[in-house]
Design a protein around this motif. Structure first.
Motif: not given
Length: 173
Positions: A82-84, A116-117, A123-126
């Protein structure tokens, strides 16, 4: 390029950038390995240069941040899957996810900068989590973690909190 000269150049690059710069990109520009950049960043931080390592790269913190920025610390609980959705819910309200904080039984409070903004950054983080097979810090606390969030208005913070509450991600008394 010698070490001190390289570090001055790195500082100039970071000070002139509004976006984080990855260690890999800095290494290419300086024609050194990424590990040399990591060492340089640590040396600069030891000299009290306000450099932070975010999930998108290195960022030089300036004090000219708008004075009309509001912050709030929130407590969240969700699964890794659920993080995203949690992060997207926050940024969709025009809110920046500044960091994640967990309470470790040995080390105490562990804080990691995120900055993250928007959805692309989410998406890049995930994708980086998947590519590196890294675990989220919240795995240390069975999903419970804190975030500092910021926005240009209190209403945006309120909106993000309300949406997190509706999705069951917000921990409240």
């Amino acid at each position: 390029m010698l070490g001190e000269e390289r570090r001055k150049e790195l500082l100039t690059l970071l000070k002139n950038s509004k976006q984080p710069i990855t260690g890999t990109d800095l290494a290419k520009q300086a024609n050194v390995s990424r590990q040399v950049i990591v060492n340089d960043m640590n040396l600069l931080k030891a000299r009290n240069e306000p450099i932070i390592a975010t999930s998108q790269g290195y960022l030089y913190l300036t004090t000219d941040e708008p004075s009309n920025t509001y912050e709030r610390k929130i407590v969240c609980l969700h699964t890794t899957e659920q993080a995203e959705d949690e992060m997207s819910t926050i940024v969709d309200c025009g809110v920046t996810l500044k960091n994640v904080i967990v309470e470790h039984p040995l080390y105490g409070e562990i804080t990691a900068s995120m900055m993250i903004s928007n959805r692309l950054e989410v998406q890049n983080f995930i994708q980086r989590v998947k590519d590196t097979k890294a675990s989220l810090l919240s795995i240390l606390t069975n999903g419970t973690h804190l975030h500092v969030i910021s926005a240009p208005s209190i209403e945006q913070l309120d909106s993000a909190v309300q949406r997190l509450r509706e999705k069951g991600y917000l921990v409240e008394e």
